[in-house]
Design a protein around this motif. Structure first.
Motif, PDB file in Angstrom:
ATOM      1  N   GLU A 298       0.817  -1.220   0.000  1.00  0.00           N
ATOM      2  CA  GLU A 298       0.000   0.000   0.000  1.00  0.00           C
ATOM      3  C   GLU A 298       0.852   1.272   0.000  1.00  0.00           C
ATOM      4  O   GLU A 298       0.340   2.348  -0.329  1.00  0.00           O
ATOM      5  CB  GLU A 298      -0.931   0.009   1.213  1.00  0.00           C
ATOM      6  CG  GLU A 298      -2.034  -1.030   1.138  1.00  0.00           C
ATOM      7  CD  GLU A 298      -2.927  -0.994   2.355  1.00  0.00           C
ATOM      8  OE1 GLU A 298      -4.170  -0.983   2.180  1.00  0.00           O
ATOM      9  OE2 GLU A 298      -2.396  -0.972   3.482  1.00  0.00           O
ATOM     10  N   ALA A 299       2.121   1.153   0.373  1.00  0.00           N
ATOM     11  CA  ALA A 299       2.988   2.332   0.475  1.00  0.00           C
ATOM     12  C   ALA A 299       3.910   2.474  -0.734  1.00  0.00           C
ATOM     13  O   ALA A 299       4.948   3.110  -0.645  1.00  0.00           O
ATOM     14  CB  ALA A 299       3.812   2.258   1.760  1.00  0.00           C
ATOM     15  N   GLY A 300       3.508   1.921  -1.857  1.00  0.00           N
ATOM     16  CA  GLY A 300       4.367   1.927  -3.031  1.00  0.00           C
ATOM     17  C   GLY A 300       4.669   3.306  -3.591  1.00  0.00           C
ATOM     18  O   GLY A 300       5.637   3.479  -4.325  1.00  0.00           O
ATOM     19  N   ILE A 301       3.867   4.313  -3.256  1.00  0.00           N
ATOM     20  CA  ILE A 301       4.081   5.664  -3.763  1.00  0.00           C
ATOM     21  C   ILE A 301       4.629   6.579  -2.664  1.00  0.00           C
ATOM     22  O   ILE A 301       4.853   7.774  -2.885  1.00  0.00           O
ATOM     23  CB  ILE A 301       2.764   6.231  -4.345  1.00  0.00           C
ATOM     24  CG1 ILE A 301       3.027   7.428  -5.264  1.00  0.00           C
ATOM     25  CG2 ILE A 301       1.787   6.592  -3.232  1.00  0.00           C
ATOM     26  CD1 ILE A 301       3.746   7.086  -6.548  1.00  0.00           C
ATOM     27  N   VAL A 302       4.863   6.037  -1.473  1.00  0.00           N
ATOM     28  CA  VAL A 302       5.357   6.823  -0.339  1.00  0.00           C
ATOM     29  C   VAL A 302       6.876   6.751  -0.321  1.00  0.00           C
ATOM     30  O   VAL A 302       7.452   5.690  -0.062  1.00  0.00           O
ATOM     31  CB  VAL A 302       4.781   6.290   0.992  1.00  0.00           C
ATOM     32  CG1 VAL A 302       5.282   7.139   2.154  1.00  0.00           C
ATOM     33  CG2 VAL A 302       3.263   6.268   0.956  1.00  0.00           C
ATOM     34  N   THR A 303       7.542   7.865  -0.579  1.00  0.00           N
ATOM     35  CA  THR A 303       9.006   7.837  -0.612  1.00  0.00           C
ATOM     36  C   THR A 303       9.581   9.232  -0.364  1.00  0.00           C
ATOM     37  O   THR A 303       8.895  10.250  -0.554  1.00  0.00           O
ATOM     38  CB  THR A 303       9.520   7.280  -1.958  1.00  0.00           C
ATOM     39  OG1 THR A 303      10.903   6.950  -1.831  1.00  0.00           O
ATOM     40  CG2 THR A 303       9.327   8.270  -3.099  1.00  0.00           C
ATOM     41  N   GLY A 304      10.821   9.257   0.089  1.00  0.00           N
ATOM     42  CA  GLY A 304      11.516  10.513   0.326  1.00  0.00           C
ATOM     43  C   GLY A 304      10.957  11.300   1.491  1.00  0.00           C
ATOM     44  O   GLY A 304      11.130  12.519   1.556  1.00  0.00           O
ATOM     45  N   ALA A 305      10.334  10.623   2.440  1.00  0.00           N
ATOM     46  CA  ALA A 305       9.617  11.311   3.514  1.00  0.00           C
ATOM     47  C   ALA A 305      10.079  10.832   4.884  1.00  0.00           C
ATOM     48  O   ALA A 305      10.570   9.717   5.044  1.00  0.00           O
ATOM     49  CB  ALA A 305       8.114  11.094   3.364  1.00  0.00           C
ATOM     50  N   SER A 306       9.880  11.698   5.877  1.00  0.00           N
ATOM     51  CA  SER A 306      10.156  11.365   7.269  1.00  0.00           C
ATOM     52  C   SER A 306       8.829  11.335   8.017  1.00  0.00           C
ATOM     53  O   SER A 306       8.112  12.340   8.055  1.00  0.00           O
ATOM     54  CB  SER A 306      11.100  12.394   7.889  1.00  0.00           C
ATOM     55  OG  SER A 306      12.355  12.369   7.245  1.00  0.00           O
ATOM     56  N   HIS A 307       8.502  10.186   8.585  1.00  0.00           N
ATOM     57  CA  HIS A 307       7.187   9.936   9.162  1.00  0.00           C
ATOM     58  C   HIS A 307       7.290   9.970  10.686  1.00  0.00           C
ATOM     59  O   HIS A 307       7.877   9.077  11.297  1.00  0.00           O
ATOM     60  CB  HIS A 307       6.664   8.579   8.683  1.00  0.00           C
ATOM     61  CG  HIS A 307       6.660   8.450   7.197  1.00  0.00           C
ATOM     62  ND1 HIS A 307       5.584   8.809   6.412  1.00  0.00           N
ATOM     63  CD2 HIS A 307       7.635   8.045   6.329  1.00  0.00           C
ATOM     64  CE1 HIS A 307       5.880   8.612   5.143  1.00  0.00           C
ATOM     65  NE2 HIS A 307       7.125   8.153   5.068  1.00  0.00           N
ATOM     66  N   THR A 308       6.716  11.010  11.278  1.00  0.00           N
ATOM     67  CA  THR A 308       6.831  11.218  12.719  1.00  0.00           C
ATOM     68  C   THR A 308       5.741  10.456  13.453  1.00  0.00           C
ATOM     69  O   THR A 308       4.571  10.488  13.084  1.00  0.00           O
ATOM     70  CB  THR A 308       6.728  12.711  13.051  1.00  0.00           C
ATOM     71  OG1 THR A 308       7.780  13.399  12.367  1.00  0.00           O
ATOM     72  CG2 THR A 308       6.869  12.959  14.536  1.00  0.00           C
ATOM     73  N   ILE A 309       6.137   9.762  14.520  1.00  0.00           N
ATOM     74  CA  ILE A 309       5.212   9.012  15.371  1.00  0.00           C
ATOM     75  C   ILE A 309       5.640   9.282  16.808  1.00  0.00           C
ATOM     76  O   ILE A 309       6.430   8.546  17.388  1.00  0.00           O
ATOM     77  CB  ILE A 309       5.195   7.512  14.982  1.00  0.00           C
ATOM     78  CG1 ILE A 309       4.314   6.715  15.939  1.00  0.00           C
ATOM     79  CG2 ILE A 309       6.574   6.925  14.829  1.00  0.00           C
ATOM     80  CD1 ILE A 309       4.032   5.295  15.484  1.00  0.00           C
ATOM     81  N   ASP A 310       5.137  10.398  17.361  1.00  0.00           N
ATOM     82  CA  ASP A 310       5.706  10.905  18.613  1.00  0.00           C
ATOM     83  C   ASP A 310       4.691  11.430  19.617  1.00  0.00           C
ATOM     84  O   ASP A 310       5.069  12.143  20.544  1.00  0.00           O
ATOM     85  CB  ASP A 310       6.730  12.012  18.296  1.00  0.00           C
ATOM     86  CG  ASP A 310       6.086  13.288  17.765  1.00  0.00           C
ATOM     87  OD1 ASP A 310       4.868  13.267  17.453  1.00  0.00           O
ATOM     88  OD2 ASP A 310       6.787  14.303  17.670  1.00  0.00           O
ATOM     89  N   GLY A 311       3.422  11.099  19.447  1.00  0.00           N
ATOM     90  CA  GLY A 311       2.421  11.556  20.403  1.00  0.00           C
ATOM     91  C   GLY A 311       2.293  13.067  20.478  1.00  0.00           C
ATOM     92  O   GLY A 311       1.820  13.599  21.493  1.00  0.00           O
ATOM     93  N   GLY A 312       2.700  13.752  19.441  1.00  0.00           N
ATOM     94  CA  GLY A 312       2.608  15.195  19.420  1.00  0.00           C
ATOM     95  C   GLY A 312       3.789  15.901  20.055  1.00  0.00           C
ATOM     96  O   GLY A 312       3.736  17.110  20.289  1.00  0.00           O
ATOM     97  N   PHE A 313       4.882  15.181  20.316  1.00  0.00           N
ATOM     98  CA  PHE A 313       6.085  15.784  20.923  1.00  0.00           C
ATOM     99  C   PHE A 313       6.555  17.001  20.132  1.00  0.00           C
ATOM    100  O   PHE A 313       6.940  18.013  20.706  1.00  0.00           O
ATOM    101  CB  PHE A 313       7.188  14.718  20.977  1.00  0.00           C
ATOM    102  CG  PHE A 313       8.478  15.162  21.602  1.00  0.00           C
ATOM    103  CD1 PHE A 313       8.742  14.890  22.934  1.00  0.00           C
ATOM    104  CD2 PHE A 313       9.446  15.828  20.868  1.00  0.00           C
ATOM    105  CE1 PHE A 313       9.928  15.282  23.523  1.00  0.00           C
ATOM    106  CE2 PHE A 313      10.640  16.223  21.440  1.00  0.00           C
ATOM    107  CZ  PHE A 313      10.885  15.956  22.775  1.00  0.00           C
ATOM    108  N   GLY A 314       6.503  16.914  18.812  1.00  0.00           N
ATOM    109  CA  GLY A 314       7.001  17.988  17.983  1.00  0.00           C
ATOM    110  C   GLY A 314       5.927  18.901  17.440  1.00  0.00           C
ATOM    111  O   GLY A 314       6.209  19.776  16.626  1.00  0.00           O
ATOM    112  N   ALA A 315       4.689  18.719  17.902  1.00  0.00           N
ATOM    113  CA  ALA A 315       3.566  19.504  17.354  1.00  0.00           C
ATOM    114  C   ALA A 315       3.637  20.963  17.821  1.00  0.00           C
ATOM    115  O   ALA A 315       4.166  21.261  18.877  1.00  0.00           O
ATOM    116  CB  ALA A 315       2.238  18.877  17.766  1.00  0.00           C
TER     117      ALA A 315
END
Length: 237
Positions: free
Chosen positions: A220-237
């Motif tokens: 499903e992620a075949g078009i997802v590339t060159g990206a940084s995916h944040t998963i941080d509970g809103g730490f950086g929001a």
């Protein structure tokens, strides 16, 4: 659930913490998984037996060893580089050799591993590096060198995504916030400070990071590339 049946998968730094969770997830979803470890051979062999995967000792600070490890495994479908170290403190007092070793492991190793993997990788392959939300936000003193090593991954994945895009190979970073591991336990001394920066005030579970890795490695992620995916509970929001 994702399906990695007949997929040749390498997880660098897979014997504990986030890496262990990724090994377990990919193995559960049918992948032919090999993972590397640096020191804990007993623990690595136990994980290999539990998941029907293969363990290989490899020091991510040694460039030639990293390249040879990737080369030995031939045409990979997925490579995940999780190996990383943390050095924090007063930059005027930190050991320069320790900082250089961190850069070797956190920056140089992923680059050389991905380049070597790219020589043989199958079309529609997946390259994933585990970064950190500190690439985008360092809200307390002492983390300059660590943030430097993690922010470098953003440029790397953007550039390599261009280099390998014609073969439909995707290149992505995952940027976790606090994750409940031995390195950063949920009941550790810094939990209140870290949770104070977060919208969802808890550490992530390692399997939640593994779930994002599985998505990025899946069809499903075949078009997802060159990206940084944040998963941080809103730490950086």
């Amino acid at each position: 659930m994702t399906d990695f049946t007949n997929k040749n998968i390498l997880v660098m730094g897979g014997s504990r913490g986030i890496g262990e969770a990724i090994v377990k997830r990919f193995a559960k979803d049918g992948g032919d998984v090999t993972f590397t470890y640096a020191h804990s051979s007993d623990r690595a062999e136990q994980l290999a037996a539990e998941t029907d995967s293969k363990a290989m000792q490899s020091d991510s600070a040694e460039r030639d060893g990293v390249i040879e490890t990737v080369k030995q495994l031939g045409a990979l479908d997925v490579i995940v580089v999780n190996a990383g170290v943390l050095e924090m403190g007063d930059p005027l007092e930190l050991d320069p050799d320790a900082i250089d070793r961190m850069i070797d492991i956190n920056v140089r190793a992923p680059y050389h591993a991905f380049v070597e993997a790219g020589r043989q990788m199958n079309e529609n392959g997946r390259m994933i590096v585990i970064g950190s939300t500190n690439a985008d936000r360092m809200p307390f003193p002492g983390g300059a060198a660590y943030a430097l090593s993690k922010s470098a991954m953003k440029g790397m994945v953007q550039g390599l995504a261009r280099d390998f895009g014609e073969r439909s190979i995707t290149v992505n970073a995952i940027q976790p916030g606090p994750v409940d591991t031995e390195m950063n336990p949920a009941d550790g001394p810094m939990k209140d400070m870290m949770h104070g920066f977060m919208a969802i005030k808890r550490h992530a579970r390692a399997d939640e990071i593994a779930g994002m890795a599985a998505y990025l490695a899946g069809e499903e992620a075949g078009i997802v590339t060159g990206a940084s995916h944040t998963i941080d509970g809103g730490f950086g929001a």
